[in-house]
Design a protein around this motif. Structure first.
Motif, PDB file in Angstrom:
ATOM      1  N   ARG A  10       0.830  -1.208   0.000  1.00  0.00           N
ATOM      2  CA  ARG A  10       0.000   0.000   0.000  1.00  0.00           C
ATOM      3  C   ARG A  10       0.864   1.256   0.000  1.00  0.00           C
ATOM      4  O   ARG A  10       0.626   2.185  -0.771  1.00  0.00           O
ATOM      5  CB  ARG A  10      -0.933   0.015   1.205  1.00  0.00           C
ATOM      6  CG  ARG A  10      -1.875   1.229   1.187  1.00  0.00           C
ATOM      7  CD  ARG A  10      -2.652   1.395   2.463  1.00  0.00           C
ATOM      8  NE  ARG A  10      -1.732   1.845   3.500  1.00  0.00           N
ATOM      9  CZ  ARG A  10      -1.626   1.298   4.702  1.00  0.00           C
ATOM     10  NH1 ARG A  10      -2.372   0.291   5.042  1.00  0.00           N
ATOM     11  NH2 ARG A  10      -0.768   1.767   5.575  1.00  0.00           N
ATOM     12  N   ASN A  73      -5.131  -0.779  -7.619  1.00  0.00           N
ATOM     13  CA  ASN A  73      -6.109  -0.433  -6.582  1.00  0.00           C
ATOM     14  C   ASN A  73      -6.336  -1.588  -5.624  1.00  0.00           C
ATOM     15  O   ASN A  73      -6.454  -1.390  -4.416  1.00  0.00           O
ATOM     16  CB  ASN A  73      -7.432   0.010  -7.203  1.00  0.00           C
ATOM     17  CG  ASN A  73      -7.364   1.406  -7.748  1.00  0.00           C
ATOM     18  OD1 ASN A  73      -6.558   2.210  -7.308  1.00  0.00           O
ATOM     19  ND2 ASN A  73      -8.194   1.700  -8.728  1.00  0.00           N
ATOM     20  N   LYS A  74      -6.389  -2.803  -6.161  1.00  0.00           N
ATOM     21  CA  LYS A  74      -6.563  -3.975  -5.302  1.00  0.00           C
ATOM     22  C   LYS A  74      -5.350  -4.184  -4.402  1.00  0.00           C
ATOM     23  O   LYS A  74      -5.480  -4.558  -3.242  1.00  0.00           O
ATOM     24  CB  LYS A  74      -6.815  -5.218  -6.147  1.00  0.00           C
ATOM     25  CG  LYS A  74      -7.161  -6.429  -5.325  1.00  0.00           C
ATOM     26  CD  LYS A  74      -7.540  -7.600  -6.179  1.00  0.00           C
ATOM     27  CE  LYS A  74      -7.922  -8.760  -5.292  1.00  0.00           C
ATOM     28  NZ  LYS A  74      -8.312  -9.928  -6.060  1.00  0.00           N
ATOM     29  N   LYS A  76      -3.497  -1.893  -3.194  1.00  0.00           N
ATOM     30  CA  LYS A  76      -3.473  -0.852  -2.173  1.00  0.00           C
ATOM     31  C   LYS A  76      -4.380  -1.164  -0.992  1.00  0.00           C
ATOM     32  O   LYS A  76      -4.179  -0.642   0.095  1.00  0.00           O
ATOM     33  CB  LYS A  76      -3.922   0.485  -2.768  1.00  0.00           C
ATOM     34  CG  LYS A  76      -2.806   1.283  -3.313  1.00  0.00           C
ATOM     35  CD  LYS A  76      -3.213   2.614  -3.859  1.00  0.00           C
ATOM     36  CE  LYS A  76      -4.395   3.260  -3.221  1.00  0.00           C
ATOM     37  NZ  LYS A  76      -4.669   4.592  -3.749  1.00  0.00           N
ATOM     38  N   LYS A  77      -5.377  -1.993  -1.200  1.00  0.00           N
ATOM     39  CA  LYS A  77      -6.321  -2.279  -0.125  1.00  0.00           C
ATOM     40  C   LYS A  77      -5.711  -3.245   0.877  1.00  0.00           C
ATOM     41  O   LYS A  77      -5.082  -4.217   0.521  1.00  0.00           O
ATOM     42  CB  LYS A  77      -7.609  -2.861  -0.703  1.00  0.00           C
ATOM     43  CG  LYS A  77      -8.336  -1.866  -1.561  1.00  0.00           C
ATOM     44  CD  LYS A  77      -9.615  -2.420  -2.084  1.00  0.00           C
ATOM     45  CE  LYS A  77     -10.278  -1.351  -2.948  1.00  0.00           C
ATOM     46  NZ  LYS A  77     -11.518  -1.820  -3.505  1.00  0.00           N
ATOM     47  N   THR A  78      -5.908  -2.941   2.139  1.00  0.00           N
ATOM     48  CA  THR A  78      -5.394  -3.809   3.194  1.00  0.00           C
ATOM     49  C   THR A  78      -6.559  -4.354   3.995  1.00  0.00           C
ATOM     50  O   THR A  78      -7.665  -3.818   3.978  1.00  0.00           O
ATOM     51  CB  THR A  78      -4.447  -3.044   4.130  1.00  0.00           C
ATOM     52  OG1 THR A  78      -5.147  -1.938   4.681  1.00  0.00           O
ATOM     53  CG2 THR A  78      -3.225  -2.558   3.392  1.00  0.00           C
TER      54      THR A  78
END
Length: 100
Positions: A10, A73-74, A76-78
């Motif tokens: 991220r 974008n995927k 970056k998601k945690t």
């Protein structure tokens, strides 16, 4: 991916979004990421063909399509840390019945 790698991913993806060249060591200085975490994320992004690397500098590719942007974008998601699932907040202050 472990929780630390998700966090490292991220931070690196967010930094690279300006599309400028960044020194790899910058991620250690700014975000205190370990060399192993930085190596794993950069290797993954090179394998996915999302970044270009020259020496010790990296940046996002200039020719990213919508699928690539979706993958970024995927990445970056945690996920929420497991410890927060069992966290029971306590009242920080008592309710006051009047103001002085």
């Amino acid at each position: 991916m472990s929780e630390n790698i998700n966090t490292a991913t991220r931070e690196i993806v967010t930094t690279l979004q300006d599309r400028c060249w960044h020194e790899i060591y910058e991620f250690h200085e700014v975000f205190n990421l370990s060399p192993e975490e930085i190596y794993e994320v950069i290797t993954l992004m090179l394998h996915e063909n999302l970044i270009e690397k020259i020496g010790y500098r990296i940046r996002l590719k200039t020719s990213l399509n919508n699928i690539d942007l979706s993958r970024l974008n995927k990445m970056k998601k945690t996920k929420r840390p497991v410890i927060l699932e069992t966290y029971q907040p306590k009242h920080l202050t008592k309710v006051k019945k009047h103001v002085r």
